[in-house]
Enzyme design. Structure first.
Site: not given
Length: 585
Positions: A142, A311
């Site tokens: 990420d 998320e």
């Protein structure tokens, strides 16, 4: 000359000197006292092996940190550097059945460990992209804490410095002045006793609301230990180094999945807002000082896709493109609308929400919701049963935007992979790249509002001279006339076929024969996207191991990895005309 040769030999010895023998303490346990005088111990990694747990002790035998490394048992895939401090002792515990792997004392890791003053990060991978961001080595997922300040774009990211598979989460750091050419920086935020450093965001506190100084950079991240809690750290040097706040954690909650804080300033209520992913919903909190937080509301239980864990949320306000100008206005008009909010007739809020699994073609993907946010509650205008996807490829995830981007822009950056096979893609020196930076906007189609993604202007600036055939790094602009197909091929017979169906208003990319697809059953696939209207132009970006396609209006985006044995250097187009631009380095 002799003296110079002796000096060179000494340097080479420093690079190649082997570590001493370990102290064997049991069939799964060993210790190694580190020698001083060099910067690194090079740890041998073998990816198929189970994780070895390493406790790093200082000269007083106090625990400094813990590492998880797949230490080599019978062969070395690659090395990773461990920076040596004074008097360190490594306490290593192996896992697994030693009857199958042999005696610990005979493991390849002890024979191959080396001390060195340098670590070679020169590219050894034929699939390393030429104009997409990648880490110098190790694992990346990420994007985190992205912000713009003083002409510099800062990109932090989930990073494993001790292997090219997910583990040891910390914040890596890269900087750029053009969103394309990135310079690696030292590690930004490392694991502590609250846990690993999971995803989060960063802001520039220009008014010193937190008390850490005017224009301090404040990072908020998830501390992932026995529980997931939220912590902050501050930087007085523009984001190069961070000091963790003594009052961490600043937000706690009784839920196993409670993470990925995205912070922004809400002008209407004059407070900081953070949106957090909590299982299969998001929660909103408010604060005046980034330290004390108040719960405001939750959203999402009845909306969108719930096939996986939510998320990496993001929330921002965008202007809606004027319908009077039409969705097929000129490129100059579109750019003017994107950059000048006064020309946009209405503003709406967009909530980005990444989900894994549950993507339209399996694995991870990015969904979004459109509505209004009043500083307390998000009200969605979409049908609860509707799912809007930001990108219809297999390899677009964890997408978030830069804080403080210039010219009122909202620039997003995705992680270009999929959790179904991210740990297995055919690279080893590094794993994973970011997708192209995209400027976001809103448009209306059939009375409904959709998010648009257009390659940022910095990407267009990469265009070089026109060429006749595709290369390993190029942009292909296809002016289409109704239904069209574009086939990319190489001499090995590997190919990617893209089709635009004007009647169905869909765009499809087939990578089932694109090259190496053997590393995962989930990799070979065909992905299809709605185009939300007629497509007149396609922009296709190729970079060694990826193909990203956008329609000219930004209403359709599709990102897919490919691993051809040779670059695609043949193109066949039906129903359109292709112009190919080299990418300037």
């Amino acid at each position: 000359m002799r003296k110079l040769l002796m000096m060179m030999a000494a340097v080479l010895m420093a690079v190649t000197v082997k570590a001493q023998s370990p102290m064997i303490l049991g069939e799964n346990h060993a210790m190694l006292r580190l020698q001083q005088g060099t910067k690194y111990l090079l740890l041998p990694v073998q990816e198929k092996e189970e994780i070895a747990h390493i406790a790093v002790l200082d000269s007083r035998n106090e625990l400094v940190k813990r590492l998880n490394v797949r230490l080599a048992v019978d062969k070395v895939d690659y090395f990773v550097p461990f920076e040596i401090k004074n008097g360190q002792l490594l306490d290593v515990t192996f896992q697994g059945d030693r009857r199958k792997t042999g005696a610990v004392k005979d493991f390849a890791c002890w024979k191959e460990m080396k001390y060195s003053d340098t670590f070679d990060t020169a590219n050894r991978e034929r699939f390393r992209p030429l104009y997409h961001h990648t880490p110098l080595y190790g694992w990346m997922n990420d994007p985190n804490g992205m912000f713009y300040k003083d002409g510099v774009w800062h990109l932090y990211y989930q990073y494993n410095p001790y292997g090219s598979q997910w583990e040891n989460m910390t914040w890596g750091h890269s900087t750029s002045r053009d969103l394309i050419h990135w310079e690696a920086q030292p590690l930004a935020i490392e694991t502590d006793w609250l846990g690993a450093i999971f995803s989060g965001s960063a802001i520039v506190d220009k008014d010193n609301t937190a008390g850490f100084g005017s224009n301090a950079v404040i990072a908020m991240y998830t501390s992932a230990g026995a529980a997931q809690t939220q912590s902050i750290a501050y930087s007085a040097d523009g984001g190069q180094t961070f000091t963790k706040y003594a009052g961490n954690p600043v937000i706690t909650f009784n839920a196993p999945d409670f993470r990925d804080p995205k912070v922004f300033w809400h002008e209407g209520t004059k407070r900081w807002i953070v949106v957090l992913a909590v299982g299969q919903e998001v929660q909103f909190y408010s604060s005046k000082d980034l330290k004390e937080w108040k719960y405001e509301s939750s959203f999402g239980r009845e909306y969108g896709n719930h096939d996986g864990v939510w998320e990496c949320p993001d929330l921002f306000e965008l202007g809606v493109r004027s319908e009077a100008l039409g969705v097929n206005g000129s490129s100059s008009a579109r750019q003017l609308l994107t950059s000048n909010s006064s020309l946009l007739t209405q503003k709406k809020w967009v909530l980005l929400l990444n989900i894994n699994p549950g993507g339209p073609f399996g694995g991870s993907a990015t969904q979004y919701f459109v509505g209004q946010f009043d500083g307390h509650k998000f009200t969605c205008e979409d049908n609860p049963s509707e799912t809007k996807w930001m990108d219809y490829g297999k390899d677009h995830y964890a997408t978030v935007t830069f804080h403080n981007a210039p010219e009122g822009r909202f620039v997003a950056l995705p992680w270009m992979s999929n959790w179904q096979y991210a740990n297995q893609v055919p690279t080893q020196q590094f794993r994973s790249a970011n997708g192209l930076p995209r400027d976001l906007g809103l448009t209306t189609v059939g009375g409904e509002t959709y998010l648009t993604s257009t390659p940022s202007k910095e990407v267009t600036a990469l265009r070089g001279k026109k060429v006749k055939q595709p290369t390993e790094a190029c942009e292909i602009v296809v002016d289409v006339k109704g239904t069209a197909s574009i086939t990319l091929m190489n001499a090995k017979g590997e190919q990617v076929v893209m089709r635009y169906d004007a009647q169905k208003q869909t765009f499809t990319m087939d990578r089932t024969k694109s090259g190496d697809v053997s590393f995962s059953e989930a990799f070979p696939c065909e992905t299809t996207a709605p185009t939300f209207g007629t497509v007149k132009q396609l922009r296709i970006f190729i970079d060694r191991c990826s193909i990203e396609a956008f329609d000219g209006e930004g209403r359709m985006a599709m990102s897919n990895l490919v691993f051809p044995q040779q670059p695609y250097n043949i193109i066949k187009v039906k129903g359109g005309k292709a112009t190919i631009y080299q990418i300037k380095n």
